[in-house]
Design a protein around this motif. Structure first.
Motif, PDB file in Angstrom:
ATOM      1  N   GLU A   1       8.931  37.729 -47.964  1.00 37.92           N
ATOM      2  CA  GLU A   1       8.047  36.614 -48.279  1.00 37.92           C
ATOM      3  C   GLU A   1       8.132  35.558 -47.191  1.00 37.92           C
ATOM      4  OE1 GLU A   1       8.968  35.088 -52.122  1.00 37.92           O
ATOM      5  OE2 GLU A   1       8.395  36.941 -53.173  1.00 37.92           O
TER       6      GLU A   1
ATOM      7  N   GLU B   1     -10.700  38.134 -45.645  1.00 41.14           N
ATOM      8  CA  GLU B   1     -10.160  39.429 -46.044  1.00 41.14           C
ATOM      9  C   GLU B   1     -10.336  40.455 -44.923  1.00 41.14           C
ATOM     10  OE1 GLU B   1      -8.321  42.335 -48.243  1.00 41.14           O
ATOM     11  OE2 GLU B   1      -8.450  40.200 -48.720  1.00 41.14           O
TER      12      GLU B   1
ATOM     13  N   ILE C   1       2.720  34.226 -48.401  1.00 42.36           N
ATOM     14  CA  ILE C   1       2.441  35.660 -48.424  1.00 42.36           C
ATOM     15  C   ILE C   1       3.658  36.471 -48.833  1.00 42.36           C
ATOM     16  CG2 ILE C   1       0.745  35.367 -46.581  1.00 42.36           C
ATOM     17  CD1 ILE C   1       2.736  36.784 -44.712  1.00 42.36           C
TER      18      ILE C   1
ATOM     19  N   ILE D   1       1.301  42.627 -50.327  1.00 38.63           N
ATOM     20  CA  ILE D   1       1.481  42.653 -51.782  1.00 38.63           C
ATOM     21  C   ILE D   1       0.613  41.575 -52.418  1.00 38.63           C
ATOM     22  CG2 ILE D   1       3.130  42.361 -53.668  1.00 38.63           C
ATOM     23  CD1 ILE D   1       5.280  43.432 -51.744  1.00 38.63           C
ATOM     24  N   ASN D   2       0.690  40.360 -51.922  1.00 39.05           N
ATOM     25  CA  ASN D   2      -0.219  39.294 -52.340  1.00 39.05           C
ATOM     26  C   ASN D   2      -0.160  38.152 -51.335  1.00 39.05           C
ATOM     27  OD1 ASN D   2       1.984  37.480 -53.207  1.00 39.05           O
ATOM     28  ND2 ASN D   2       2.208  38.940 -54.900  1.00 39.05           N
ATOM     29  N   TYR D   3      -1.139  37.297 -51.399  1.00 37.15           N
ATOM     30  CA  TYR D   3      -1.144  36.106 -50.552  1.00 37.15           C
ATOM     31  C   TYR D   3      -1.932  34.998 -51.225  1.00 37.15           C
ATOM     32  CZ  TYR D   3      -5.871  37.471 -49.066  1.00 37.15           C
ATOM     33  OH  TYR D   3      -7.201  37.809 -49.041  1.00 37.15           O
ATOM     34  N   THR D   4      -1.587  33.755 -50.872  1.00 41.14           N
ATOM     35  CA  THR D   4      -2.309  32.587 -51.348  1.00 41.14           C
ATOM     36  C   THR D   4      -2.654  31.723 -50.146  1.00 41.14           C
ATOM     37  OG1 THR D   4      -1.128  32.565 -53.452  1.00 41.14           O
ATOM     38  CG2 THR D   4      -2.239  30.537 -52.822  1.00 41.14           C
TER      39      THR D   4
END
Length: 507
Positions: free
Chosen positions: A412, A484, A402, A386-389
């Protein structure tokens, strides 16, 4: 006549080493078959003298000595002695082709200037040199002081001058003016031989050279890659193409060597050739639009007479947002790869996605893209990021935070690691062990591949091998960003595992 080694070296920042000059001379005379080359200006330096002498010795041995020309000056015979002692046979004598230059620079009358020229021609002839005469600033002279030009020519027309050379020294002419003024010279002096020497200040050097030839001018001057004073001279490649295609002239110049010579001179000079420069630019034989590639497939609808093979090059089809399936097919043909229509459609979609992330997708990237699409894009998407930092700070361990979706539910996690990817994998491992109660595979091998010729924006293929309960899984990711690509490979691995687990449960 090519004057890369004389006028071309007057490009700001360009200074050829002695061996580079010898190399360029050989390429011009023996590979390109240029009829004449101007190699130096007399009395410039000791190094220039040694270079000119060595080049003349080589030319003498190879039967090219009559093709070597050196710029000389009205200096009471000093240039004559310099050129003669080099071993050259032709002097291009610089005189003043405009009244302003004669009056303000030399501070002489036209008659005094004529006498100086005649004395120099006589001395040159006595030592066996042939003479060509540059009428410096002729383009201004013929416009603003034509009576001066004609006085000069009338006084010198019966002298032992092989060629009268007409320079557009400041690059001020347009093609209509060139046509008018060259025609005036040809009509007034039909028995004399003329050269035209164009400069490119208005980007009209090639057009002016073309116009000059229409009047019957017998010689034109150019330089490799258009090198020269200020904006440069007429570029050799463009002039040759125009002479061959529009004038229907026979020059004897070997077209299919021009690209090779251009690249070598580019490396020696340090002056980059613009990607869109005609004939020799990197992208001028590359079709980008898919409609063009489609037209080429249908009776070469987007071809012109400038076929790349003429100039030692080949047509290419760019891969990117605008390329479409026709460009993909052309590139696949050149690689010897056959795909069905559905596979080509999926590969095209992937190319468009990737071209949003990097400047250009290259043909070398294509096998990697095909492999990525055909091997993994049919995997069911049970697991999604979904998203990650990812945080990287000097002196601190990288941190990954994440959020992933597994079979429709969001989880998460966060972790530190020895690297950004290590932190990412440890965060997922935590989710699997602590929140899902599942075994997470161990990484056994990690490989990064960059397609040949890749730069800093190259696509990166990451191939990762995993051990899951004794079974080896190998997945790959492809992206302009290495991290990525690694994350893609990891998520593909988790989806393979989910597929296996669901199959076990269903059976």
């Amino acid at each position: 006549m090519d004057t890369t080694l004389r006028d071309g070296e007057q490009t700001s920042g360009v200074s050829f080493a002695r061996q580079e000059k010898l190399s360029i001379a050989r390429l011009l005379l023996e590979d390109l078959k240029i009829p004449r080359i101007e190699i130096a200006s007399a009395r410039v330096s000791t190094g220039e003298y040694e270079m000119a002498k060595q080049l003349c010795e080589w030319a003498e041995k190879r039967g090219h000595i009559d093709k070597i020309e050196i710029l000389g000056f009205l200096d009471k015979g000093a240039s004559i002695e310099w050129i003669r002692s080099c071993g050259a046979k032709v002097m291009n004598l610089l005189c003043k082709g405009s009244e302003k230059h004669c009056t303000f620079q030399l501070q002489k009358t036209v008659q005094e200037h004529v006498e100086d020229i005649k004395q120099t021609i006589k001395k040159a002839k006595e030592v066996g040199l042939k003479i060509n005469l540059y009428l410096e600033d002729w383009s201004n002279g013929i416009q603003h002081s034509p009576q001066y030009v004609f006085h000069l020519m009338d006084a010198l027309k019966n002298e032992a001058v092989e060629r009268f050379m007409l320079p557009d020294t400041l690059g001020i002419l347009n093609p209509l003016q060139t046509l008018k003024f060259c025609r005036a010279m040809r009509r007034r002096y039909p028995d004399l031989r003329f050269d035209f020497h164009a400069h490119n200040d208005y980007d009209l050097a090639t057009a002016n050279t073309f116009a000059a030839t229409l009047t019957g001018i017998q010689g034109v001057h150019c330089t490799v890659n258009g090198l020269g004073e200020r904006a440069g001279n007429a570029p050799l490649t463009s002039v040759v193409a125009v002479l061959h295609d529009h004038v229907k002239a026979t020059t004897g110049i070997t077209e299919n060597m021009v690209n090779k010579v251009s690249r070598i001179v580019e490396s020696y000079s340090g002056i980059r050739v613009a990607a869109n420069k005609p004939i020799i630019g990197e992208s001028v034989f590359t079709q980008c639009a898919g409609v063009h590639a489609d037209g080429d497939n249908k009776n070469n609808l987007y071809y012109n007479d400038l076929l790349p093979e003429r100039f030692g090059r080949k047509r290419e089809y760019a891969l990117g947002k605008t390329s479409g399936r026709a460009n993909i097919r052309k590139n696949l043909e050149s690689l010897g790869i056959e795909l069905d229509d559905e596979s080509i459609k999926r590969v095209t979609q992937r190319v468009v996605e990737l071209s949003d992330k990097k400047e250009m997708v290259t043909p070398e990237d294509l096998p990697y893209i095909i492999s990525d699409v055909l091997k993994h894009e049919t995997i069911a998407q049970h697991v999604k990021v979904i998203n990650y930092t990812l945080n990287l700070s000097q002196g601190l361990k990288p941190v990954a935070i994440i959020a992933i979706e597994v079979n429709g539910k969001t989880y998460e996690g966060a972790s530190t690691g020895d690297g950004q990817y290590d932190a990412f994998v440890k965060a997922i491992r935590k989710i699997y062990k602590e929140q899902l109660g599942r075994t997470f595979p161990s990484l056994t091998n990690y490989t990064v591949n960059i397609p040949p010729g890749g730069h800093t924006d190259a696509l990166v293929q990451t191939v990762i091998s995993w051990d899951y309960n004794g079974n080896i899984l190998k997945t790959q990711g492809l992206d302009a960003d290495q991290m990525e690509a690694a994350i893609q490979a990891t998520i593909k691995m988790l989806n393979l595992i989910e597929d296996k687990e669901l199959n076990i449960q269903n059976n």
